[in-house]
Enzyme design. Structure first.
Site, PDB file in Angstrom:
ATOM      1  N   HIS A  82      -0.287   3.073 -11.118  1.00 57.69           N
ATOM      2  CA  HIS A  82      -1.392   2.646 -11.714  1.00 57.69           C
ATOM      3  C   HIS A  82      -0.932   1.462 -12.900  1.00 57.69           C
ATOM      4  O   HIS A  82      -1.583   0.563 -12.818  1.00 57.69           O
ATOM      5  CB  HIS A  82      -1.893   3.497 -12.517  1.00 57.69           C
ATOM      6  CG  HIS A  82      -2.494   4.934 -11.743  1.00 57.69           C
ATOM      7  ND1 HIS A  82      -3.763   5.460 -12.065  1.00 57.69           N
ATOM      8  CD2 HIS A  82      -1.903   5.925 -11.009  1.00 57.69           C
ATOM      9  CE1 HIS A  82      -4.090   6.064 -11.128  1.00 57.69           C
ATOM     10  NE2 HIS A  82      -2.168   6.616 -10.629  1.00 57.69           N
ATOM     11  N   ASP A 120      -8.207   2.505 -15.565  1.00 56.96           N
ATOM     12  CA  ASP A 120      -8.945   3.729 -15.280  1.00 56.96           C
ATOM     13  C   ASP A 120      -9.328   5.204 -15.585  1.00 56.96           C
ATOM     14  O   ASP A 120      -9.107   6.360 -14.647  1.00 56.96           O
ATOM     15  CB  ASP A 120      -8.091   3.591 -13.359  1.00 56.96           C
ATOM     16  CG  ASP A 120      -6.673   3.524 -13.901  1.00 56.96           C
ATOM     17  OD1 ASP A 120      -6.108   3.817 -15.359  1.00 56.96           O
ATOM     18  OD2 ASP A 120      -5.889   3.605 -12.693  1.00 56.96           O
TER      19      ASP A 120
HETATM   20  O1  LIG Z   1      12.022   3.915  -5.936  1.00 57.18           O
HETATM   21  C1  LIG Z   1      10.746   3.474  -6.371  1.00 57.18           C
HETATM   22  C2  LIG Z   1      10.230   4.421  -5.883  1.00 57.18           C
HETATM   23  C3  LIG Z   1       8.311   3.352  -6.325  1.00 57.18           C
HETATM   24  N1  LIG Z   1       8.622   2.169  -6.425  1.00 57.18           N
HETATM   25  C4  LIG Z   1       6.942   1.437  -6.824  1.00 57.18           C
HETATM   26  O2  LIG Z   1       6.594   2.558  -7.487  1.00 57.18           O
HETATM   27  C5  LIG Z   1       4.957   2.460  -7.466  1.00 57.18           C
HETATM   28  C6  LIG Z   1       4.513   4.041  -6.467  1.00 57.18           C
HETATM   29  O3  LIG Z   1       3.279   4.479  -5.926  1.00 57.18           O
HETATM   30  P1  LIG Z   1       2.472   4.949  -5.408  1.00 57.18           P
HETATM   31  O4  LIG Z   1       3.192   5.205  -3.644  1.00 57.18           O
HETATM   32  O5  LIG Z   1       1.011   4.811  -4.694  1.00 57.18           O
HETATM   33  O6  LIG Z   1       2.890   6.959  -5.771  1.00 57.18           O
HETATM   34  P2  LIG Z   1       3.015   7.998  -6.932  1.00 57.18           P
HETATM   35  O7  LIG Z   1       3.775   6.839  -8.101  1.00 57.18           O
HETATM   36  O8  LIG Z   1       2.852   8.938  -6.980  1.00 57.18           O
HETATM   37  O9  LIG Z   1       1.466   6.777  -7.011  1.00 57.18           O
HETATM   38  C7  LIG Z   1      -0.070   7.536  -8.291  1.00 57.18           C
HETATM   39  O10 LIG Z   1      -0.622   6.584  -7.896  1.00 57.18           O
HETATM   40  C8  LIG Z   1      -1.198   6.522  -6.714  1.00 57.18           C
HETATM   41  C9  LIG Z   1      -2.312   5.114  -7.513  1.00 57.18           C
HETATM   42  O11 LIG Z   1      -3.249   6.100  -7.894  1.00 57.18           O
HETATM   43  C10 LIG Z   1      -1.972   7.175  -6.069  1.00 57.18           C
HETATM   44  O12 LIG Z   1      -2.146   6.823  -4.732  1.00 57.18           O
HETATM   45  C11 LIG Z   1      -0.999   8.604  -5.724  1.00 57.18           C
HETATM   46  O13 LIG Z   1      -1.281  10.085  -5.364  1.00 57.18           O
HETATM   47  C12 LIG Z   1      -0.275   9.289  -7.060  1.00 57.18           C
HETATM   48  O14 LIG Z   1       0.466   9.778  -7.125  1.00 57.18           O
HETATM   49  C13 LIG Z   1       5.220   1.714  -5.549  1.00 57.18           C
HETATM   50  O15 LIG Z   1       4.386   0.667  -5.723  1.00 57.18           O
HETATM   51  C14 LIG Z   1       6.952   1.561  -5.256  1.00 57.18           C
HETATM   52  O16 LIG Z   1       6.808   0.030  -5.276  1.00 57.18           O
HETATM   53  C15 LIG Z   1       9.331   1.384  -6.544  1.00 57.18           C
HETATM   54  O17 LIG Z   1       9.356   0.309  -6.931  1.00 57.18           O
HETATM   55  N2  LIG Z   1      10.279   2.118  -6.283  1.00 57.18           N
END
Ligand SMILES: O=c1ccn([C@@H]2O[C@H](COP(=O)(O)OP(=O)(O)O[C@H]3O[C@H](CO)[C@@H](O)[C@H](O)[C@H]3O)[C@@H](O)[C@H]2O)c(=O)[nH]1
Length: 495
Positions: free
Chosen positions: A19, A121
């Site tokens: 987020h 949000d």
């Molecule tokens: O090693 C890593 C791992 C992740 N990321 C970044 O972290 C973010 C991860 O976001 P997302 O893929 O949406 O996963 P979550 O962190 O699990 O996000 C939460 O928030 C999202 C947006 O609301 C929801 O869709 C998911 O279900 C919820 O778990 C992304 O931008 C990735 O590029 C990194 O840069 N490096």
């Protein structure tokens, strides 16, 4: 009440990586392209994480009119480790942030740069903005289909479908598979209960998370001035059009990282510099070494494995996945967060896996605890992405043309998986359980051109092109951003 002050948006995203990062992209865009003054508010815990990962400079004012602030969140502080908390704890900790956020709004008014809207949000925050007479703008970080699925929560309860009435059998995938939800406008008529957010998988009539989803959706419908989505019309236009009939004006301005980069290139004719103050989108230190490792690999030869910032696999799942990767014969880059390693009894990514696996895959596998994901997905060595289907990951996969293996775990991930695999056809779903033979088979399927990989790769390339079209100056997201700046963020425009 009209105001003569310049537009000043105060951001407070739900304090988890997925987020915060996309909210920061939006804030950067509004500041750079819309000339909007921004105060970006972190929770105290995330402020500590950003500083630990990037240093104090990351939160210094990097550009005139853009500043970071932080509010106490009432969560215990641990000097060594502020890794992800249970999202439920975070959800219920927000109440502690609200009074401090109100204070920031009061101080802004007193200092002559009053906030002209609040972007969040979190329903408590949006409602607090309304109480203070400010427009509340919802930046919703899931997909449009994920939001539409959440909007059905009340209807699912009213129809007696959730909370699930019976025993464990009702919670089984068989039941979730066979219960069709065919009334949702803009969504396919063969959506199954299984394709809805994980919160439907409850038998508790007083489930607190379900209650929060219902009240938040009500807040979005009745208390906000606008809803902003990180998606693009070619991808989700149908469901967005259907939601436009039940929500305030919706602006689709994604993929945000690509729109941010395109805006910079058009404005300056150069690639974005990403000053430290504005680049601290990642709450964890990134291991850039994986990019060097990828640089030594052939194009499309590496599977990238990452389950985002919140969800956990069990020890058994980790071990099955490990052997599946090894048995597939393909190279892999696998991110196992430190907090994931810790909850499964290991110390760091290698500590949680069998020593024999680590030994056997030396040179073929790169294990790390956090990587620069956007750069990884852009790298031509990446052949496919095994993802939990968090929305940012799916959209980053799509915008970079990377086929996906989908293993959704919680929240909106099941909905994103359904769309990725069935509607956009850029992914293949791993079965309900992670089993080594199945993992190995599916990795080969998606990585090797001659089998199903060929079709998903072709679709992924097509979607990458459409995503790129959305962010050029005549593209839908570009145009929507300008429209949104005028309609929502212009000085004196109190929607
Ligand atoms: O090693 C890593 C791992 C992740 N990321 C970044 O972290 C973010 C991860 O976001 P997302 O893929 O949406 O996963 P979550 O962190 O699990 O996000 C939460 O928030 C999202 C947006 O609301 C929801 O869709 C998911 O279900 C919820 O778990 C992304 O931008 C990735 O590029 C990194 O840069 N490096």
């Amino acid at each position: 009440m009209p105001t003569a002050s310049p537009a000043h948006a105060v951001f407070f995203p739900f304090p988890v990586q997925g987020h915060v990062a996309s909210a920061l992209h939006l804030a950067k865009l509004l500041h750079a392209r819309g000339g909007v003054r921004v105060t970006f508010v972190h929770s105290e815990r995330n402020r500590r994480r950003v500083i630990r990962s990037h240093g104090e400079g990351a939160l210094a004012a990097g550009a005139p009119g853009f500043r970071f602030a932080a509010v106490p969140d009432g969560l215990p502080s641990d000097d060594d480790d502020d890794g992800p908390s249970d999202p439920r704890d975070l959800l219920f900790s927000i109440g502690a942030c609200v009074p401090h956020l109100k204070k920031i709004l009061e101080e802004a008014a007193a200092s002559g740069t009053p906030a002209t809207c609040v972007v969040s949000d979190v329903d408590h925050v949006l409602l607090a903005a309304r109480e203070m007479g400010l427009p509340a703008v919802a930046f919703w970080t899931t997909s449009a289909c994920g939001l539409m699925a959440s909007l059905q929560c009340k209807e699912l309860i009213d129809r007696g479908i959730i909370p699930l009435k019976a025993d464990a059998e009702k919670l089984s995938n068989g039941y979730l598979d066979s219960t069709v939800v065919d009334w949702v406008p803009g969504m396919p008529a063969d959506m199954r209960l299984r394709d809805f957010f994980s919160f439907v998988r409850t038998t508790d009539t007083d489930d607190p998370v379900l209650a929060v989803v219902v009240s938040t959706m009500e807040c979005l419908r009745t208390a906000t001035s606008a809803v902003i989505l990180n998606t693009f019309d070619a991808l989700e236009g149908e469901v967005v059009a259907a939601m436009s009939r039940i929500l305030p004006p919706i602006y689709t301005v994604g993929p945000l990282p690509q729109l941010t980069a395109a805006s910079h290139v058009v404005a300056s004719g150069a690639d974005p510099p990403d000053t430290p103050a504005l680049s601290a989108a990642s709450l964890c230190p990134e291991d850039g070494g994986c990019l060097e490792w990828l640089g030594r690999k052939r194009p499309c030869s590496v599977l990238y494995v990452n389950f985002g910032s919140i969800v956990y696999l069990t020890s058994t799942q980790l071990v099955e996945l490990a052997w599946g990767l090894a048995d597939s014969g393909h190279d892999f880059l696998w991110v196992i967060r430190d907090d994931q390693a810790k909850v499964t009894g290991g110390d760091g990514p290698t500590g949680v896996l069998p020593a024999e696996f680590v030994e056997k895959t030396k040179g073929k596998g790169y294990l790390t605890s956090w990587c620069p994901q956007e750069a990884v997905l852009r790298h031509d060595a990446i052949g496919a992405f095994l993802t939990h289907c968090g929305w940012n990951s799916v959209l980053e996969g799509i915008s970079n043309g990377v086929p996906m293996l989908c293993y959704p775990i919680a929240a909106d991930q099941q909905t994103n998986c359904r769309y990725a695999c069935t509607e956009w056809r850029v992914g293949v779903e791993v079965g309900d359980d992670i089993e080594r033979e199945e993992v190995a088979r599916m990795v080969r399927e998606v990585m090797e051109e001659e089998i199903k990989g060929k079709e998903v790769r072709q679709r992924a390339t097509e979607w990458k092109e459409r995503a790129a079209m959305a962010v050029v100056p005549s593209g839908t997201s570009w145009v929507n951003l300008d429209r949104m700046v005028n309609e929502v963020f212009s000085p004196g425009n109190n929607m």
